[in-house]
Write a protein that holds these residues in place. Structure first.
Motif, PDB file in Angstrom:
ATOM      1  N   MET A  89       0.847  -1.174   0.000  1.00 27.60           N
ATOM      2  CA  MET A  89       0.000   0.000   0.000  1.00 27.60           C
ATOM      3  C   MET A  89       0.893   1.237   0.000  1.00 27.60           C
ATOM      4  SD  MET A  89      -2.776   1.386   2.809  1.00 27.60           S
ATOM      5  CE  MET A  89      -3.966   0.122   2.583  1.00 27.60           C
ATOM      6  N   ASN A  90       0.480   2.207  -0.754  1.00 24.54           N
ATOM      7  CA  ASN A  90       1.186   3.473  -0.827  1.00 24.54           C
ATOM      8  C   ASN A  90       1.142   4.154   0.549  1.00 24.54           C
ATOM      9  OD1 ASN A  90       2.193   5.970  -1.457  1.00 24.54           O
ATOM     10  ND2 ASN A  90       0.762   6.366  -3.132  1.00 24.54           N
ATOM     11  N   PRO A  91       2.287   4.624   1.071  1.00 25.81           N
ATOM     12  CA  PRO A  91       2.282   5.261   2.399  1.00 25.81           C
ATOM     13  C   PRO A  91       1.405   6.511   2.470  1.00 25.81           C
ATOM     14  CG  PRO A  91       4.526   4.816   1.679  1.00 25.81           C
ATOM     15  CD  PRO A  91       3.631   4.484   0.538  1.00 25.81           C
ATOM     16  N   THR A  92       1.300   7.229   1.379  1.00 28.86           N
ATOM     17  CA  THR A  92       0.446   8.419   1.376  1.00 28.86           C
ATOM     18  C   THR A  92      -1.020   8.032   1.513  1.00 28.86           C
ATOM     19  OG1 THR A  92       2.048   9.496  -0.071  1.00 28.86           O
ATOM     20  CG2 THR A  92      -0.122  10.508   0.103  1.00 28.86           C
ATOM     21  N   VAL A  93      -1.419   6.979   0.815  1.00 28.75           N
ATOM     22  CA  VAL A  93      -2.802   6.506   0.909  1.00 28.75           C
ATOM     23  C   VAL A  93      -3.081   5.970   2.307  1.00 28.75           C
ATOM     24  CG1 VAL A  93      -4.432   4.795   0.040  1.00 28.75           C
ATOM     25  CG2 VAL A  93      -2.977   6.027  -1.550  1.00 28.75           C
ATOM     26  N   ALA A  94      -2.117   5.275   2.890  1.00 33.77           N
ATOM     27  CA  ALA A  94      -2.297   4.745   4.243  1.00 33.77           C
ATOM     28  C   ALA A  94      -2.446   5.877   5.257  1.00 33.77           C
ATOM     29  CB  ALA A  94      -1.120   3.850   4.614  1.00 33.77           C
ATOM     30  N   THR A 112     -23.530   7.558  14.927  1.00 33.33           N
ATOM     31  CA  THR A 112     -22.162   7.364  15.395  1.00 33.33           C
ATOM     32  C   THR A 112     -21.635   6.002  14.956  1.00 33.33           C
ATOM     33  OG1 THR A 112     -22.686   8.737  17.301  1.00 33.33           O
ATOM     34  CG2 THR A 112     -20.693   7.418  17.435  1.00 33.33           C
ATOM     35  N   ILE A 113     -22.486   5.002  15.000  1.00 34.47           N
ATOM     36  CA  ILE A 113     -22.064   3.663  14.583  1.00 34.47           C
ATOM     37  C   ILE A 113     -21.751   3.647  13.090  1.00 34.47           C
ATOM     38  CG2 ILE A 113     -22.843   1.273  14.353  1.00 34.47           C
ATOM     39  CD1 ILE A 113     -24.376   1.739  17.008  1.00 34.47           C
ATOM     40  N   TYR A 114     -22.517   4.392  12.285  1.00 35.28           N
ATOM     41  CA  TYR A 114     -22.206   4.481  10.854  1.00 35.28           C
ATOM     42  C   TYR A 114     -20.831   5.115  10.637  1.00 35.28           C
ATOM     43  CZ  TYR A 114     -27.084   3.384   9.832  1.00 35.28           C
ATOM     44  OH  TYR A 114     -28.306   2.791   9.746  1.00 35.28           O
ATOM     45  N   GLY A 115     -20.497   6.128  11.407  1.00 38.18           N
ATOM     46  CA  GLY A 115     -19.170   6.729  11.317  1.00 38.18           C
ATOM     47  C   GLY A 115     -18.076   5.749  11.683  1.00 38.18           C
ATOM     48  N   LEU A 116     -18.326   4.925  12.693  1.00 40.02           N
ATOM     49  CA  LEU A 116     -17.358   3.897  13.081  1.00 40.02           C
ATOM     50  C   LEU A 116     -17.183   2.868  11.973  1.00 40.02           C
ATOM     51  CD1 LEU A 116     -15.544   2.566  15.229  1.00 40.02           C
ATOM     52  CD2 LEU A 116     -17.581   1.374  16.037  1.00 40.02           C
ATOM     53  N   VAL A 117     -18.268   2.476  11.338  1.00 42.40           N
ATOM     54  CA  VAL A 117     -18.186   1.508  10.237  1.00 42.40           C
ATOM     55  C   VAL A 117     -17.372   2.080   9.079  1.00 42.40           C
ATOM     56  CG1 VAL A 117     -19.555   0.327   8.475  1.00 42.40           C
ATOM     57  CG2 VAL A 117     -20.277   0.265  10.854  1.00 42.40           C
ATOM     58  N   ILE A 118     -17.594   3.338   8.753  1.00 42.62           N
ATOM     59  CA  ILE A 118     -16.822   3.968   7.682  1.00 42.62           C
ATOM     60  C   ILE A 118     -15.340   4.005   8.045  1.00 42.62           C
ATOM     61  CG2 ILE A 118     -16.402   6.170   6.516  1.00 42.62           C
ATOM     62  CD1 ILE A 118     -19.448   6.590   6.601  1.00 42.62           C
ATOM     63  N   ALA A 119     -15.033   4.317   9.302  1.00 37.09           N
ATOM     64  CA  ALA A 119     -13.636   4.342   9.734  1.00 37.09           C
ATOM     65  C   ALA A 119     -13.001   2.962   9.643  1.00 37.09           C
ATOM     66  CB  ALA A 119     -13.546   4.876  11.161  1.00 37.09           C
ATOM     67  N   LEU A 120     -13.731   1.929  10.045  1.00 34.16           N
ATOM     68  CA  LEU A 120     -13.184   0.574   9.966  1.00 34.16           C
ATOM     69  C   LEU A 120     -12.970   0.138   8.522  1.00 34.16           C
ATOM     70  CD1 LEU A 120     -15.180  -1.167  12.828  1.00 34.16           C
ATOM     71  CD2 LEU A 120     -12.779  -0.489  12.822  1.00 34.16           C
ATOM     72  N   VAL A 121     -13.867   0.533   7.636  1.00 33.05           N
ATOM     73  CA  VAL A 121     -13.685   0.214   6.217  1.00 33.05           C
ATOM     74  C   VAL A 121     -12.439   0.906   5.684  1.00 33.05           C
ATOM     75  CG1 VAL A 121     -14.650   0.616   3.919  1.00 33.05           C
ATOM     76  CG2 VAL A 121     -16.081  -0.335   5.710  1.00 33.05           C
ATOM     77  N   LEU A 122     -12.243   2.157   6.052  1.00 32.20           N
ATOM     78  CA  LEU A 122     -11.059   2.879   5.581  1.00 32.20           C
ATOM     79  C   LEU A 122      -9.769   2.278   6.122  1.00 32.20           C
ATOM     80  CD1 LEU A 122     -12.223   6.587   5.761  1.00 32.20           C
ATOM     81  CD2 LEU A 122     -11.675   5.274   3.720  1.00 32.20           C
ATOM     82  N   LEU A 123      -9.821   1.729   7.330  1.00 29.49           N
ATOM     83  CA  LEU A 123      -8.605   1.176   7.921  1.00 29.49           C
ATOM     84  C   LEU A 123      -8.301  -0.240   7.452  1.00 29.49           C
ATOM     85  CD1 LEU A 123      -8.863   2.457  11.590  1.00 29.49           C
ATOM     86  CD2 LEU A 123      -7.329   3.248   9.791  1.00 29.49           C
ATOM     87  N   PHE A 124      -9.324  -1.086   7.323  1.00 36.96           N
ATOM     88  CA  PHE A 124      -9.062  -2.506   7.094  1.00 36.96           C
ATOM     89  C   PHE A 124      -9.480  -3.019   5.721  1.00 36.96           C
ATOM     90  CE2 PHE A 124      -9.516  -2.129  11.753  1.00 36.96           C
ATOM     91  CZ  PHE A 124      -8.206  -2.443  12.072  1.00 36.96           C
ATOM     92  N   ALA A 125     -10.420  -2.384   5.078  1.00 38.16           N
ATOM     93  CA  ALA A 125     -10.852  -2.819   3.744  1.00 38.16           C
ATOM     94  C   ALA A 125     -10.792  -1.616   2.819  1.00 38.16           C
ATOM     95  CB  ALA A 125     -12.258  -3.396   3.803  1.00 38.16           C
TER      96      ALA A 125
END
Length: 81
Positions: free
Chosen positions: A1-6, A64-77
């Motif tokens: 993964m590109n460090p900038t994207v990460a 708030t849970i939707y925001g958490l789901v979006i954050a988890l998608v950005l981090l892991f998928a």
């Protein structure tokens, strides 16, 4: 993964959780305060007010849970990797 994207994904995830928590937090505080004042004015309507309050708090918390789901998608998928 590109460090900038990460790095951008981590920052976006933090913003998603932070901003998703601000609105519902303010809304829940306002709704709870108004419910308490409503119960103080009309104690006989406590059951109806409490039921409506709990339902609205659940809907607010889902944001708030939707925001958490979006954050988890950005981090892991991450779709941008």
């Amino acid at each position: 993964m590109n460090p900038t994207v990460a790095a951008a994904s981590v920052i976006a995830a933090a913003l998603a959780v932070g901003l998703a928590a601000i609105g519902p937090g303010v809304g829940q505080g306002t709704a709870s305060g108004e419910a308490v004042s409503g119960i103080a004015r009309q104690p006989e309507a406590e059951g109806r007010i409490r039921g409506t309050l709990l339902l609205s708090l659940a809907f607010m918390e889902s944001l708030t849970i939707y925001g958490l789901v979006i954050a988890l998608v950005l981090l892991f998928a991450n779709p941008f990797a």
